[in-house]
Design a protein around this motif. Structure first.
Motif, mmCIF file in Angstrom:
data_model
loop_
_atom_site.group_PDB
_atom_site.id
_atom_site.type_symbol
_atom_site.label_atom_id
_atom_site.label_comp_id
_atom_site.label_asym_id
_atom_site.label_seq_id
_atom_site.Cartn_x
_atom_site.Cartn_y
_atom_site.Cartn_z
ATOM 1 N N SER A 2 0.820 -1.215 0.000
ATOM 2 C CA SER A 2 0.000 0.000 0.000
ATOM 3 C C SER A 2 0.847 1.254 0.000
ATOM 4 N N ARG A 3 2.041 1.177 0.665
ATOM 5 C CA ARG A 3 2.914 2.347 0.671
ATOM 6 C C ARG A 3 3.682 2.481 -0.644
ATOM 7 N N GLY A 4 3.952 1.357 -1.284
ATOM 8 C CA GLY A 4 4.723 1.409 -2.518
ATOM 9 C C GLY A 4 3.954 1.972 -3.695
ATOM 10 N N ARG A 5 2.623 1.785 -3.713
ATOM 11 C CA ARG A 5 1.839 2.270 -4.841
ATOM 12 C C ARG A 5 1.859 3.789 -4.975
ATOM 13 N N PRO A 6 1.634 4.555 -3.884
ATOM 14 C CA PRO A 6 1.719 6.023 -4.041
ATOM 15 C C PRO A 6 3.090 6.491 -4.494
ATOM 16 N N ILE A 7 4.152 5.827 -4.005
ATOM 17 C CA ILE A 7 5.503 6.224 -4.416
ATOM 18 C C ILE A 7 5.706 5.936 -5.901
ATOM 19 N N ALA A 8 5.236 4.763 -6.346
ATOM 20 C CA ALA A 8 5.376 4.419 -7.762
ATOM 21 C C ALA A 8 4.607 5.394 -8.637
#
Length: 279
Positions: A2-8
């Motif tokens: 869930s945290r990686g998606r906004p960063i991507a």
């Protein structure tokens, strides 16, 4: 995850933004490079700044480049007025009035969107030449008169779609109060159509300011040139070009469009959302 998606998503947006802004950054850098450095330095920023490109470009021709800005501004502003008034009247007729063969005329109007502008330019030139508008005392008539005759079918269609979303009960209430069809148009339709009008004004200004082909065809005297046509003068018949001054003037030519867009950005988004989805 869930945290990686906004960063991507952020990384993707930054990459897309960099790709979109790269041509603009290259133009800014080239506008302050010398002629020799333009041919050798492929980077974004110059090794030695050459701000004289702006002065050279402004005074390079017998006519100041400021004259070209005035010409473009006059054509763009009058085009905005012409499209806003004529297309609003035509859209009101198609959306709210009842007259014989209304649907057929509306379909024909929509059909004109399928015709490329380059196909129409020859018969238009022949007509305007016969009217002595080309090369006459009023060289801008071929560019301006059609805009006051609701020839931009896209804007008519946009306003028709918007007006169809305005409740018919408002028209009926105005008629009960004694309003004529023009009164309904003046006091009901026009105030409520502001988002569609702003959208029309913004697109009319941007498209006219950046228009090159039609202005090149109908304008023949140097003092009548607009900015897009004048920019071609930096490349002469011997293929020698003043690239630095050309990019400097190109950069300045973006400022009116950018300022116009920023000033009406909120209303533009509102107009597109409301005009494009109603019907």
């Amino acid at each position: 995850m869930s945290r990686g998606r906004p960063i991507a998503r952020l990384v993707i947006l930054v990459v897309i933004l960099a790709v979109v802004l790269y041509p603009l950054a290259w133009m800014v850098g080239t506008s302050v490079k010398s002629r020799e450095e333009i041919a050798t330095n492929l980077g974004l920023w110059p090794e030695a700044f050459t701000p004289a490109n702006f002065a050279d470009g402004w005074t390079k021709f017998d006519v100041s480049f400021g004259r070209f800005f005035v010409n473009s501004a006059m054509v763009a502003v009058l085009t905005v007025v012409g499209n806003a008034v004529s297309c609003l009247l035509a859209a009101y007729a198609f959306a709210r009035l009842r007259f014989p063969l209304r649907r057929m005329w509306f379909a024909l109007m929509i059909g004109t969107l399928l015709l490329p502008g380059h196909v129409l330019i020859i018969p238009q030139y022949v007509l305007f030449k016969w009217l002595h508008w080309v090369g006459g005392d009023w060289p801008y008539l071929p560019l301006l008169v059609p805009q006051f005759l609701a020839t931009e079918a896209f804007f008519v269609f946009l306003m028709v779609q918007f007006m169809r979303g305005i409740p018919d009960e408002l028209d009926e209430a105005a008629k009960i109060d004694g309003a004529s069809p023009f009164g309904v148009f003046r006091y009901v339709i026009v105030p409520l159509s502001r988002p569609a009008l702003v959208t029309t004004a913004i697109f009319s200004f941007i498209w006219t300011w950046n228009d090159f082909f039609r202005q090149l065809v109908f304008l023949s005297d140097l003092q009548d040139y607009t900015v897009p046509v004048a920019l071609t003068l930096f490349i002469d018949s011997t293929s020698e070009s003043a690239v630095g001054p050309m990019f400097a003037m190109s950069l300045l030519s973006l400022l009116p469009v950018f300022a116009f867009f920023v000033a009406f950005q909120r209303l533009l988004v509102e107009g597109i959302n409301t005009s494009g989805l109603k019907g």
